[in-house]
Design a protein around this motif. Sequence first.
Motif, mmCIF file in Angstrom:
data_model
loop_
_atom_site.group_PDB
_atom_site.id
_atom_site.type_symbol
_atom_site.label_atom_id
_atom_site.label_comp_id
_atom_site.label_asym_id
_atom_site.label_seq_id
_atom_site.Cartn_x
_atom_site.Cartn_y
_atom_site.Cartn_z
ATOM 1 N N SER A 182 -3.094 7.754 -10.936
ATOM 2 C CA SER A 182 -3.143 7.834 -9.475
ATOM 3 C C SER A 182 -2.261 8.952 -8.936
ATOM 4 N N VAL A 183 -1.239 9.342 -9.695
ATOM 5 C CA VAL A 183 -0.342 10.414 -9.258
ATOM 6 C C VAL A 183 -0.665 11.647 -10.095
ATOM 7 N N GLU A 184 -1.713 12.338 -9.707
ATOM 8 C CA GLU A 184 -2.142 13.512 -10.437
ATOM 9 C C GLU A 184 -1.640 14.763 -9.742
ATOM 10 N N LYS A 185 -2.135 15.908 -10.182
ATOM 11 C CA LYS A 185 -1.692 17.168 -9.602
ATOM 12 C C LYS A 185 -1.903 17.175 -8.089
ATOM 13 N N PRO A 186 -0.955 17.779 -7.365
ATOM 14 C CA PRO A 186 -1.019 17.708 -5.897
ATOM 15 C C PRO A 186 -2.209 18.458 -5.316
ATOM 16 N N SER A 187 -2.715 17.916 -4.242
ATOM 17 C CA SER A 187 -3.755 18.586 -3.466
ATOM 18 C C SER A 187 -3.612 18.109 -2.036
ATOM 19 N N LYS A 188 -3.948 18.943 -1.103
ATOM 20 C CA LYS A 188 -3.762 18.615 0.302
ATOM 21 C C LYS A 188 -5.062 18.068 0.873
ATOM 22 N N VAL A 189 -5.062 16.780 1.163
ATOM 23 C CA VAL A 189 -6.201 16.164 1.839
ATOM 24 C C VAL A 189 -5.906 16.191 3.331
ATOM 25 N N ARG A 190 -6.713 16.899 4.069
ATOM 26 C CA ARG A 190 -6.447 17.047 5.506
ATOM 27 C C ARG A 190 -6.935 15.813 6.257
ATOM 28 N N LEU A 191 -6.031 15.267 7.039
ATOM 29 C CA LEU A 191 -6.350 14.085 7.825
ATOM 30 C C LEU A 191 -6.220 14.406 9.308
ATOM 31 N N SER A 192 -7.144 13.867 10.091
ATOM 32 C CA SER A 192 -7.022 13.987 11.540
ATOM 33 C C SER A 192 -5.881 13.089 12.009
ATOM 34 N N ARG A 193 -5.467 13.270 13.248
ATOM 35 C CA ARG A 193 -4.392 12.417 13.771
ATOM 36 C C ARG A 193 -4.821 10.948 13.755
ATOM 37 N N GLY A 232 -7.800 8.831 -3.305
ATOM 38 C CA GLY A 232 -6.450 8.802 -3.852
ATOM 39 C C GLY A 232 -5.349 9.017 -2.838
ATOM 40 N N VAL A 233 -5.688 8.990 -1.546
ATOM 41 C CA VAL A 233 -4.679 9.154 -0.501
ATOM 42 C C VAL A 233 -3.794 7.908 -0.413
ATOM 43 N N MET A 234 -4.346 6.765 -0.752
ATOM 44 C CA MET A 234 -3.607 5.498 -0.680
ATOM 45 C C MET A 234 -3.882 4.664 -1.921
ATOM 46 N N LYS A 235 -2.852 3.995 -2.391
ATOM 47 C CA LYS A 235 -2.979 3.129 -3.563
ATOM 48 C C LYS A 235 -2.503 1.732 -3.200
ATOM 49 N N THR A 236 -3.306 0.725 -3.528
ATOM 50 C CA THR A 236 -2.929 -0.662 -3.277
ATOM 51 C C THR A 236 -2.292 -1.254 -4.532
ATOM 52 N N LEU A 237 -1.180 -1.953 -4.345
ATOM 53 C CA LEU A 237 -0.442 -2.559 -5.446
ATOM 54 C C LEU A 237 -0.271 -4.058 -5.230
ATOM 55 N N ARG A 238 -0.201 -4.784 -6.319
ATOM 56 C CA ARG A 238 0.318 -6.147 -6.296
ATOM 57 C C ARG A 238 1.692 -6.082 -6.980
ATOM 58 N N ARG A 241 0.859 -1.190 0.000
ATOM 59 C CA ARG A 241 0.000 0.000 0.000
ATOM 60 C C ARG A 241 0.889 1.231 0.000
ATOM 61 N N ILE A 242 0.621 2.123 -0.947
ATOM 62 C CA ILE A 242 1.443 3.315 -1.120
ATOM 63 C C ILE A 242 0.676 4.547 -0.651
ATOM 64 N N PRO A 243 1.221 5.302 0.292
ATOM 65 C CA PRO A 243 0.620 6.605 0.607
ATOM 66 C C PRO A 243 0.944 7.551 -0.543
ATOM 67 N N MET A 244 -0.064 8.165 -1.104
ATOM 68 C CA MET A 244 0.162 9.010 -2.279
ATOM 69 C C MET A 244 0.541 10.418 -1.841
ATOM 70 N N ALA A 245 1.829 10.703 -1.947
ATOM 71 C CA ALA A 245 2.381 11.945 -1.400
ATOM 72 C C ALA A 245 1.776 13.186 -2.036
ATOM 73 N N ASN A 246 1.333 13.054 -3.299
ATOM 74 C CA ASN A 246 0.741 14.212 -3.973
ATOM 75 C C ASN A 246 -0.567 14.649 -3.326
ATOM 76 N N LYS A 247 -1.175 13.774 -2.520
ATOM 77 C CA LYS A 247 -2.411 14.111 -1.808
ATOM 78 C C LYS A 247 -2.149 14.503 -0.354
ATOM 79 N N LEU A 248 -0.881 14.482 0.037
ATOM 80 C CA LEU A 248 -0.548 14.683 1.450
ATOM 81 C C LEU A 248 0.387 15.867 1.666
ATOM 82 N N GLY A 249 0.390 16.794 0.718
ATOM 83 C CA GLY A 249 1.166 18.018 0.892
ATOM 84 C C GLY A 249 2.582 17.962 0.379
#
Length: 350
Positions: free
Chosen positions: A177-188, A230-236, A55-63
């Motif tokens: 899956s790796v599109e233009k960046p956007s900040k998805v706000r996540l709680s702790r 798009g915050v997380m991507k699952t891979l095989r 599972r990949i955290p998609m950095a483009n969605k996380l700032g």
Amino acid sequence: MRFEYTEAEKKVLHGMVKYPTLNDRELSEAIGVKPSTTTAIRRRLRKAEVFSTKRIPMANKLGYELLGIFCGKIGPAIEASVRKTFLETVESLPQIFYSIVSSDSLFSVGYFKNFSEYRGFADAAWEQFGESDVIDQGMWSWAVFSFERAKMVNFFDYGPPLRYIFDIKEKVHIDKSVEKPSKVRLSRKEKIVLQGLVNFPESSDKEVAERVGASRQAVSAMRKRFEKTGVMKTLRVVDLGKVGYSIIALAHNQFTPPATLESRWNYLLKIAEIIPQFLNVASNPESILMACAKDYEMYHSVRNKAIKLYTEKGYLREEPMLMLFPLSDTKTIKDFDFSGFMEALVQEED
């Protein structure tokens, strides 16, 4: 070790790579194989370690703004202890999540919040290793790609290598899956659950819930939301040696100013049709491509076709930097390891 695959096994393995979030029942419907057969094949292939789930955290969605890559030749005359220290340092870098090394080459890729962080990282690495002759300075490349402007034609999708080796006819799929960046706000709490999902990708929602101190229902709901947004991507991830490949090839291409990404787009698609690639990142001035070959004859044939497509239009600024990683001589030192990245994300203040 290469395995021989039945037609049903080829369908199931390709289906798991193409549809990584489907359960066995859903996958059986998608690929036209009985549910019991699908389940039996999945278990058999997993036991043989033909594939693994990541599972990949998609950095483009996380700032985060950049994907950074460094690759090149390792000095041939370095002492074993110096080489060992160098590889341990690479392995410890929190920004790096994937890295492979052979007897004479290294490839690493990581996420960076901004250019200042990347530049600081690159300068520190150069200062630390440049003087020790670990790095063959004439054969070393640094590449940085902005999520805002670059195109991730393929971001660790192992479908093309399977389609090539199994002779599956299917149109080229462009990874969005790796599109233009956007900040998805996540709680702790959401960050902690995301951390658990990423760090333990083979675990069930129930097992992750127990690890992070949340309910199974909460973890399941968040996992689906992370995938949908798009915050997380699952891979095989496929063991390429076990499906018939023997070489990983890397190409760092640099282009002339008129050869913009837009003008090269049709050629990118043509190359994607002829090369069994699993990573292809492109920007206006450069691109990084990683692909696989069954043998050296196949490598030379595919390489010549790709270079011909670019040279006939005068796109290449210079000869591509090419590196080969024979699988028999290649070790994975970071295998989609996002533990450092996720720890930094959890510690960030909202």
